[in-house]
Design an enzyme around this catalytic site. Structure first.
Site, short mmCIF file in Angstrom:
data_model
loop_
_atom_site.label_atom_id
_atom_site.label_comp_id
_atom_site.label_asym_id
_atom_site.label_seq_id
_atom_site.Cartn_x
_atom_site.Cartn_y
_atom_site.Cartn_z
N SER A 1 -19.13 -69.52 -50.52
CA SER A 1 -18.55 -70.38 -49.50
C SER A 1 -18.47 -71.78 -50.07
CB SER A 1 -19.39 -70.31 -48.22
OG SER A 1 -18.91 -71.19 -47.25
N LYS B 1 -13.63 -71.75 -44.46
CA LYS B 1 -14.99 -71.46 -44.92
C LYS B 1 -15.97 -71.31 -43.73
CE LYS B 1 -14.42 -71.50 -49.50
NZ LYS B 1 -14.65 -70.32 -50.35
N TYR C 1 -9.38 -76.29 -45.01
CA TYR C 1 -10.29 -75.65 -45.98
C TYR C 1 -11.62 -75.35 -45.29
CZ TYR C 1 -13.18 -75.01 -50.18
OH TYR C 1 -14.05 -74.51 -51.14
N1 LIG Z 1 -15.85 -75.87 -57.80
C1 LIG Z 1 -16.31 -76.40 -56.72
O1 LIG Z 1 -16.63 -77.61 -56.69
C2 LIG Z 1 -16.52 -75.56 -55.49
C3 LIG Z 1 -17.30 -76.11 -54.46
C4 LIG Z 1 -17.53 -75.36 -53.32
C5 LIG Z 1 -17.01 -74.08 -53.23
N2 LIG Z 1 -16.25 -73.55 -54.23
C6 LIG Z 1 -15.74 -72.18 -54.05
O2 LIG Z 1 -16.01 -71.43 -55.22
C7 LIG Z 1 -15.11 -70.33 -55.30
C8 LIG Z 1 -14.61 -70.22 -56.73
O3 LIG Z 1 -13.92 -71.40 -57.09
P1 LIG Z 1 -14.10 -72.10 -58.52
O4 LIG Z 1 -14.72 -73.41 -58.29
O5 LIG Z 1 -14.72 -71.17 -59.48
O6 LIG Z 1 -12.57 -72.40 -58.86
P2 LIG Z 1 -11.51 -71.67 -59.82
O7 LIG Z 1 -11.95 -71.79 -61.23
O8 LIG Z 1 -10.18 -72.21 -59.42
O9 LIG Z 1 -11.63 -70.14 -59.42
C9 LIG Z 1 -11.14 -69.64 -58.22
C10 LIG Z 1 -10.70 -68.19 -58.40
O10 LIG Z 1 -10.13 -67.75 -57.17
C11 LIG Z 1 -8.94 -67.03 -57.41
N3 LIG Z 1 -7.84 -67.62 -56.62
C12 LIG Z 1 -7.43 -68.90 -56.62
N4 LIG Z 1 -6.37 -69.05 -55.81
C13 LIG Z 1 -6.11 -67.83 -55.29
C14 LIG Z 1 -5.11 -67.34 -54.41
N5 LIG Z 1 -4.17 -68.14 -53.88
N6 LIG Z 1 -5.14 -66.04 -54.10
C15 LIG Z 1 -6.09 -65.22 -54.62
N7 LIG Z 1 -7.05 -65.62 -55.48
C16 LIG Z 1 -7.06 -66.91 -55.81
C17 LIG Z 1 -8.59 -67.16 -58.89
O11 LIG Z 1 -8.73 -65.87 -59.47
P3 LIG Z 1 -7.62 -65.16 -60.38
O12 LIG Z 1 -6.68 -66.24 -60.88
O13 LIG Z 1 -8.45 -64.56 -61.46
O14 LIG Z 1 -6.98 -64.17 -59.50
C18 LIG Z 1 -9.64 -68.08 -59.48
O15 LIG Z 1 -10.23 -67.56 -60.64
C19 LIG Z 1 -14.00 -70.61 -54.28
O16 LIG Z 1 -14.16 -69.73 -53.19
C20 LIG Z 1 -14.23 -72.06 -53.86
O17 LIG Z 1 -13.84 -72.29 -52.53
C21 LIG Z 1 -15.97 -74.28 -55.35
#
Ligand SMILES: NC(=O)c1ccc[n+]([C@@H]2O[C@H](COP(=O)([O-])OP(=O)(O)OC[C@H]3O[C@@H](n4cnc5c(N)ncnc54)[C@H](OP(=O)(O)O)[C@@H]3O)[C@@H](O)[C@H]2O)c1
Length: 278
Positions: free
Chosen positions: A125, A143, A139
């Site tokens: 999340s 979540k 967003y």
């Molecule tokens: N980084 C942060 O600061 C942060 C903070 C709080 C929460 N989060 C959460 O962490 C999770 C992973 O994010 P991340 O930080 O690792 O970012 P990321 O590197 O952009 O990875 C997100 C992954 O989600 C998939 N994705 C993105 N857009 C999508 C779409 N429109 N439809 C289906 N799949 C999609 C992609 O997978 P594929 O391209 O391989 O399909 C991508 O590898 C997310 O749920 C995000 O909300 C991140």
């Protein structure tokens, strides 16, 4: 082995990639889903050689339940489902990915978990799943909604031997913020109406716009450490907590929100508790 087969969604980058590689290194079977297998193979060239399996699946697609059900059956049931795929933020479609996506995969993986009497469901999340900052309403809505579903689920499946973990990261150094999508019709105005220019909405949109460039040093979270903490929580167990906030920023923001909730309650208690019929 209780945690032998892991399924990680959106695993081509960020948390998903770190989790998939670390779970593999820890000796687990790892099925990683991505929308684009060729791109994922290029991003993580040695994943298959190390024993990982890529599957071209999108939790946001309408037939994701059927697709993930097939995967669960083919692999004799998933032991640990990590709902990681997600993005931000001013787009209706994110509800489909961030909310309906995990619902589809959970529904697909639960029958085998129920038959085995064990399993683990991990939701990636966000601190935004507990706190709604200005300018980030949709967003946070996605979540909050999926956290509610997993909180409810945790009570439903606990008696069946299945555990739920809600992970709430703060700002981590993944490509996430550089991929933020805003509605094209708002780009010309900077993403908000003029009236919000000198308000918290304007400030937040500016922060978000800056995040599209090189990551600011204020973004401190290391996704490798997050992956290690998540795997440890799954393997060691977390019977006495449901939520795992990751990052000092997330912990401080959560404390602040809890303080606000407590303050609201104290200020309104006399009115709120005087509602019974006379
Ligand atoms: N980084 C942060 O600061 C942060 C903070 C709080 C929460 N989060 C959460 O962490 C999770 C992973 O994010 P991340 O930080 O690792 O970012 P990321 O590197 O952009 O990875 C997100 C992954 O989600 C998939 N994705 C993105 N857009 C999508 C779409 N429109 N439809 C289906 N799949 C999609 C992609 O997978 P594929 O391209 O391989 O399909 C991508 O590898 C997310 O749920 C995000 O909300 C991140």
């Amino acid at each position: 082995m209780p945690h032998s087969t892991w399924l990680v969604t959106g695993a081509s980058s960020g948390f998903g990639k770190s989790l998939a590689l670390q779970a593999l290194a820890a000796g687990f079977k790892v099925i990683a889903t991505t929308r684009d297998v060729a791109k994922a193979q290029a991003e993580v060239p040695d994943f298959a050689a190390r024993g990982g399996t890529w599957l071209g699946l999108d939790p946001g697609s309408e037939d994701a339940f059927e697709q993930f059900s097939k995967v669960s059956q083919e692999y004799g049931g998933i032991d640990v489902l990590v709902n990681n795929a997600g993005y931000a933020f001013i787009v209706r479609d994110q509800m489909n990915v961030n909310f309906y996506g995990p619902l589809r995969t959970v529904k697909a993986c639960l029958p085998a978990m129920r038959s085995k009497g064990s399993g683990h469901i991990v939701l990636i999340s966000s601190g935004a799943g507990f706190i709604a900052r200005p300018g980030r309403s949709t967003y946070s809505a996605s979540k909050f909604a999926i956290e509610a579903a997993h909180e409810s689920l945790s009570y439903e499946v606990r008696p069946l031997g299945i555990k739920v973990l809600i992970v709430e990261p703060g700002a981590f150094r993944t490509p996430f913020s550089s991929r933020i999508r805003t509605p094209a019709q708002h780009e010309a105005t900077g993403g908000y109406s003029k009236a919000y220019k000198d308000t918290p909405v304007g400030a937040m949109i500016q922060v978000m716009a800056a995040m599209r460039g090189p990551l600011p040093s204020a973004v401190k979270g290391d996704p490798e450490k997050a992956a290690t903490a998540i795997i440890r929580a799954v393997v060691d167990g977390h019977d006495d907590y449901l939520r795992l906030p990751l990052g000092t920023d997330s912990v401080l923001a959560l404390e602040d929100k809890i303080g606000q909730l407590q303050s609201d309650l104290e200020k309104t208690r006399a009115v709120c508790t005087a509602m019974d019929v006379d």
